[in-house]
Design a protein around this motif. Structure first.
Motif, PDB file in Angstrom:
ATOM      1  N   SER A   1       0.832  -1.197   0.000  1.00 44.81           N
ATOM      2  CA  SER A   1       0.000   0.000   0.000  1.00 44.81           C
ATOM      3  C   SER A   1       0.867   1.248   0.000  1.00 44.81           C
ATOM      4  CB  SER A   1      -0.914   0.003   1.229  1.00 44.81           C
ATOM      5  OG  SER A   1      -1.790  -1.095   1.197  1.00 44.81           O
ATOM      6  N   LEU A   2       1.930   1.208   0.786  1.00 37.20           N
ATOM      7  CA  LEU A   2       2.824   2.352   0.872  1.00 37.20           C
ATOM      8  C   LEU A   2       3.447   2.652  -0.474  1.00 37.20           C
ATOM      9  CD1 LEU A   2       4.216   4.415   2.727  1.00 37.20           C
ATOM     10  CD2 LEU A   2       6.014   2.725   3.105  1.00 37.20           C
ATOM     11  N   PHE A   3       3.907   1.598  -1.160  1.00 38.32           N
ATOM     12  CA  PHE A   3       4.566   1.799  -2.437  1.00 38.32           C
ATOM     13  C   PHE A   3       3.584   2.151  -3.542  1.00 38.32           C
ATOM     14  CE2 PHE A   3       8.063  -0.109  -0.286  1.00 38.32           C
ATOM     15  CZ  PHE A   3       9.187   0.310  -0.966  1.00 38.32           C
ATOM     16  N   LEU A   4       2.362   1.629  -3.445  1.00 39.22           N
ATOM     17  CA  LEU A   4       1.398   1.877  -4.500  1.00 39.22           C
ATOM     18  C   LEU A   4       0.665   3.203  -4.314  1.00 39.22           C
ATOM     19  CD1 LEU A   4      -0.090  -1.722  -4.840  1.00 39.22           C
ATOM     20  CD2 LEU A   4       1.445  -0.566  -6.439  1.00 39.22           C
ATOM     21  N   LEU A   5       0.322   3.515  -3.062  1.00 43.76           N
ATOM     22  CA  LEU A   5      -0.410   4.744  -2.802  1.00 43.76           C
ATOM     23  C   LEU A   5       0.503   5.957  -2.828  1.00 43.76           C
ATOM     24  CD1 LEU A   5      -2.809   3.573   0.044  1.00 43.76           C
ATOM     25  CD2 LEU A   5      -3.306   3.818  -2.398  1.00 43.76           C
ATOM     26  N   CYS A   6       1.758   5.768  -2.421  1.00 39.84           N
ATOM     27  CA  CYS A   6       2.742   6.840  -2.489  1.00 39.84           C
ATOM     28  C   CYS A   6       3.723   6.436  -3.579  1.00 39.84           C
ATOM     29  CB  CYS A   6       3.465   6.999  -1.168  1.00 39.84           C
ATOM     30  SG  CYS A   6       2.381   7.183   0.246  1.00 39.84           S
ATOM     31  N   PRO A   7       3.372   6.633  -4.849  1.00 38.43           N
ATOM     32  CA  PRO A   7       4.046   5.948  -5.951  1.00 38.43           C
ATOM     33  C   PRO A   7       5.550   6.088  -5.927  1.00 38.43           C
ATOM     34  CG  PRO A   7       2.935   7.922  -6.724  1.00 38.43           C
ATOM     35  CD  PRO A   7       2.503   7.725  -5.299  1.00 38.43           C
TER      36      PRO A   7
ATOM     37  N   GLU B   1      15.828 -12.232  -8.569  1.00 36.62           N
ATOM     38  CA  GLU B   1      15.955 -11.016  -7.767  1.00 36.62           C
ATOM     39  C   GLU B   1      17.080 -10.130  -8.306  1.00 36.62           C
ATOM     40  OE1 GLU B   1      15.907 -11.892  -3.562  1.00 36.62           O
ATOM     41  OE2 GLU B   1      14.076 -13.082  -3.742  1.00 36.62           O
ATOM     42  N   ALA B   2      18.146 -10.731  -8.827  1.00 41.11           N
ATOM     43  CA  ALA B   2      19.205  -9.945  -9.469  1.00 41.11           C
ATOM     44  C   ALA B   2      18.652  -9.237 -10.704  1.00 41.11           C
ATOM     45  CB  ALA B   2      20.375 -10.849  -9.850  1.00 41.11           C
ATOM     46  N   CYS B   3      17.808  -9.935 -11.454  1.00 41.87           N
ATOM     47  CA  CYS B   3      17.192  -9.330 -12.636  1.00 41.87           C
ATOM     48  C   CYS B   3      16.262  -8.184 -12.245  1.00 41.87           C
ATOM     49  CB  CYS B   3      16.427 -10.390 -13.422  1.00 41.87           C
ATOM     50  SG  CYS B   3      17.458 -11.534 -14.370  1.00 41.87           S
ATOM     51  N   ALA B   4      15.548  -8.337 -11.127  1.00 42.75           N
ATOM     52  CA  ALA B   4      14.657  -7.272 -10.659  1.00 42.75           C
ATOM     53  C   ALA B   4      15.451  -6.017 -10.318  1.00 42.75           C
ATOM     54  CB  ALA B   4      13.864  -7.748  -9.442  1.00 42.75           C
ATOM     55  N   ILE B   5      16.593  -6.198  -9.672  1.00 44.19           N
ATOM     56  CA  ILE B   5      17.442  -5.058  -9.314  1.00 44.19           C
ATOM     57  C   ILE B   5      17.941  -4.367 -10.572  1.00 44.19           C
ATOM     58  CG2 ILE B   5      19.623  -4.390  -8.213  1.00 44.19           C
ATOM     59  CD1 ILE B   5      19.135  -6.761  -6.252  1.00 44.19           C
TER      60      ILE B   5
ATOM     61  N   ASN C   1      13.262   1.960  -4.619  1.00 42.58           N
ATOM     62  CA  ASN C   1      11.816   2.028  -4.414  1.00 42.58           C
ATOM     63  C   ASN C   1      11.038   1.216  -5.440  1.00 42.58           C
ATOM     64  OD1 ASN C   1      12.081   3.886  -2.258  1.00 42.58           O
ATOM     65  ND2 ASN C   1      12.510   5.486  -3.745  1.00 42.58           N
ATOM     66  N   ASP C   2      11.718   0.767  -6.494  1.00 41.04           N
ATOM     67  CA  ASP C   2      11.082  -0.060  -7.511  1.00 41.04           C
ATOM     68  C   ASP C   2      11.341  -1.547  -7.290  1.00 41.04           C
ATOM     69  OD1 ASP C   2      10.122   2.229  -8.768  1.00 41.04           O
ATOM     70  OD2 ASP C   2      11.872   2.400 -10.069  1.00 41.04           O
TER      71      ASP C   2
ATOM     72  N   LEU D   1       1.824  -6.517  -7.207  1.00 40.82           N
ATOM     73  CA  LEU D   1       2.455  -5.200  -7.292  1.00 40.82           C
ATOM     74  C   LEU D   1       2.177  -4.492  -8.619  1.00 40.82           C
ATOM     75  CD1 LEU D   1       5.869  -6.221  -5.715  1.00 40.82           C
ATOM     76  CD2 LEU D   1       4.118  -4.808  -4.645  1.00 40.82           C
ATOM     77  N   GLY D   2       1.417  -5.148  -9.504  1.00 41.40           N
ATOM     78  CA  GLY D   2       1.111  -4.535 -10.792  1.00 41.40           C
ATOM     79  C   GLY D   2       2.338  -4.380 -11.674  1.00 41.40           C
ATOM     80  N   LEU D   3       3.232  -5.372 -11.650  1.00 37.50           N
ATOM     81  CA  LEU D   3       4.483  -5.306 -12.400  1.00 37.50           C
ATOM     82  C   LEU D   3       4.411  -6.154 -13.664  1.00 37.50           C
ATOM     83  CD1 LEU D   3       6.986  -5.674  -9.416  1.00 37.50           C
ATOM     84  CD2 LEU D   3       6.467  -3.577 -10.682  1.00 37.50           C
ATOM     85  N   ASP D   4       5.133  -5.720 -14.677  1.00 39.94           N
ATOM     86  CA  ASP D   4       5.263  -6.472 -15.916  1.00 39.94           C
ATOM     87  C   ASP D   4       6.365  -7.508 -15.739  1.00 39.94           C
ATOM     88  OD1 ASP D   4       5.470  -7.439 -18.475  1.00 39.94           O
ATOM     89  OD2 ASP D   4       6.131  -5.553 -19.377  1.00 39.94           O
ATOM     90  N   SER D   5       6.059  -8.767 -15.967  1.00 36.52           N
ATOM     91  CA  SER D   5       7.046  -9.825 -15.764  1.00 36.52           C
ATOM     92  C   SER D   5       8.048  -9.937 -16.904  1.00 36.52           C
ATOM     93  CB  SER D   5       6.331 -11.167 -15.590  1.00 36.52           C
ATOM     94  OG  SER D   5       5.634 -11.520 -16.773  1.00 36.52           O
ATOM     95  N   LYS D   6       7.777  -9.305 -18.051  1.00 37.35           N
ATOM     96  CA  LYS D   6       8.620  -9.508 -19.225  1.00 37.35           C
ATOM     97  C   LYS D   6      10.083  -9.097 -19.019  1.00 37.35           C
ATOM     98  CE  LYS D   6       8.650  -9.011 -24.249  1.00 37.35           C
ATOM     99  NZ  LYS D   6      10.097  -8.798 -24.364  1.00 37.35           N
ATOM    100  N   PRO D   7      10.366  -7.938 -18.403  1.00 34.58           N
ATOM    101  CA  PRO D   7      11.789  -7.585 -18.202  1.00 34.58           C
ATOM    102  C   PRO D   7      12.540  -8.638 -17.397  1.00 34.58           C
ATOM    103  CG  PRO D   7      10.391  -5.682 -17.796  1.00 34.58           C
ATOM    104  CD  PRO D   7       9.471  -6.866 -17.929  1.00 34.58           C
ATOM    105  N   ILE D   8      11.860  -9.280 -16.458  1.00 34.23           N
ATOM    106  CA  ILE D   8      12.522 -10.288 -15.632  1.00 34.23           C
ATOM    107  C   ILE D   8      12.701 -11.588 -16.412  1.00 34.23           C
ATOM    108  CG2 ILE D   8      12.478 -11.512 -13.439  1.00 34.23           C
ATOM    109  CD1 ILE D   8      12.661  -8.442 -13.260  1.00 34.23           C
ATOM    110  N   SER D   9      11.647 -12.022 -17.117  1.00 36.06           N
ATOM    111  CA  SER D   9      11.762 -13.263 -17.892  1.00 36.06           C
ATOM    112  C   SER D   9      12.790 -13.115 -19.003  1.00 36.06           C
ATOM    113  CB  SER D   9      10.398 -13.660 -18.467  1.00 36.06           C
ATOM    114  OG  SER D   9       9.883 -12.660 -19.316  1.00 36.06           O
TER     115      SER D   9
END
Length: 270
Positions: free
Chosen positions: A15-21, A103-107, A114-115, A142-150
C-alpha cells in the motif's frame, strides 16, 4: 483466521509503495546528504534467516525518514559456489539459484530501490511463509510487468549479473561466513551469541543502531533519536544464520527445487 504478521506487513508495504508511488524518482523528496551511510545486505533467497531479516527487519528502513541517511544495496548470491564454465551451485538447490537470479534481474530491471525492493520483499515474504513456489504472484500483487525479468533470465543477463555478485561477495574483506551478512559502512555486523551472559560480536538485526551511530550528518532522523548504541545483554541473543557449509540438500529440497525450475521453464517458454 487472523492474517500472519508477514502478510500484514506485505499488505502495508505494498500500500505504501502503490499509494505513495515510489516508482517515480520524484515521489520521495529527500535532503541532499553527502554523509549517507552505506548498508549492504549479502543474502541468498531461500535461506530462512535471510528472508526473516528482509521481511521483519529491513523493511523498517521505509518507516519514518531512515532512507534519507542510507544507501541500501541488495546482493543476492550468498553461499553459492562457482563451478566451471560460468556455472554455479546454490546452497539450497536449483530453486535458490532461480530466485537469486530473478531477484538480481529485478534489481537490474528496476534499479531504483523504491522499484525493486517491493518485489524482493514480496518474494521473500513467500519464502518466509514457505510459499515460495508462488513467487510469480508478486507480479500481480504489485502490478508489475514480468517480461523484463523473464527476458533477463532467459537471455543470459541474469547469469552475468549473478557472476558479478559472486565476484563482489567472494572479494569481501573480511570474507563472509554466513548469510544474512550485513555490512554498514564497510564493517560487517556479526551474529550475536550469548554464553553465560557474555556477548560476542555485533547484532545484525540491530543494524539501525549501527546505521544511526555511523551517520555523521546534521539531519538526524527521528528513528535515530534516543536509540541506545550499546548491545542489550540477555540470556538468549542468538540470531540464526545460514553458514557457508551445510549438509547436501535433502531429496525433498532437491525435488522442490526441480519443480520450481520446471515451472519457470514452462512459464518462460509460453
Amino acid at each position: 483466521m487472523a492474517a500472519s504478521r508477514p502478510a500484514v506487513a506485505l499488505s502495508l508495504l505494498c500500500s505504501l509503495f502503490l499509494l505513495c508511488p515510489f516508482s517515480s524518482a520524484s515521489a520521495i523528496t529527500l535532503p541532499s546528504d553527502s554523509h549517507k551511510v552505506s548498508l549492504t545486505l549479502y543474502y541468498e533467497s531461500l535461506c530462512p534467516y535471510s528472508a526473516n531479516f528482509i521481511v521483519n527487519y529491513l523493511g523498517k528502513l521505509f518507516e519514518d525518514d531512515l532512507l534519507s541517511i542510507v544507501d541500501l544495496r541488495l546482493v543476492p548470491w550468498g553461499n553459492a559456489k562457482l563451478k566451471g564454465n560460468d556455472t554455479f551451485a546454490c546452497q539450497h538447490g536449483p530453486g535458490e539459484c532461480l530466485l537469486n537470479t530473478i531477484e538480481a534481474c529485478a534489481i537490474d530491471a528496476w534499479p531504483q530501490l523504491n522499484d525493486h525492493f517491493p518485489f524482493i520483499y514480496c518474494v521473500e515474504t513467500l519464502v518466509y511463509e514457505l510459499k515460495y513456489l508462488e513467487w510469480e504472484s508478486c507480479y500481480g500483487k504489485l502490478g508489475l510487468d514480468s517480461k523484463p525479468i523473464s527476458d533477463c533470465y532467459s537471455n543470459g543477463l541474469g547469469l552475468k549479473l549473478e557472476l558479478q555478485y559472486a565476484a563482489e561477495t567472494n572479494a569481501l574483506e573480511p570474507p563472509h561466513k554466513y548469510v544474512p551478512w550485513v555490512v554498514v559502512d564497510g564493517q560487517p555486523l556479526y551474529e550475536v551469541r550469548s554464553l553465560n551472559y557474555q556477548i560476542n560480536g555485533k547484532d545484525y538485526e540491530n543494524y539501525i543502531s549501527y546505521v544511526c551511530k555511523a551517520y555523521k550528518g546534521a539531519a538526524v532522523p527521528k528513528a535515530c533519536s534516543g536509540l541506545s548504541f550499546n548491545l542489550i545483554y540477555g540470556e538468549k541473543l542468538i540470531h540464526p544464520v545460514c553458514y557457508e557449509e551445510i549438509p547436501a540438500p535433502t531429496l525433498l529440497s532437491r525435488a522442490i527445487s526441480s519443480v520450481m525450475s520446471w515451472i519457470w521453464k514452462m512459464a518462460t517458454s509460453m
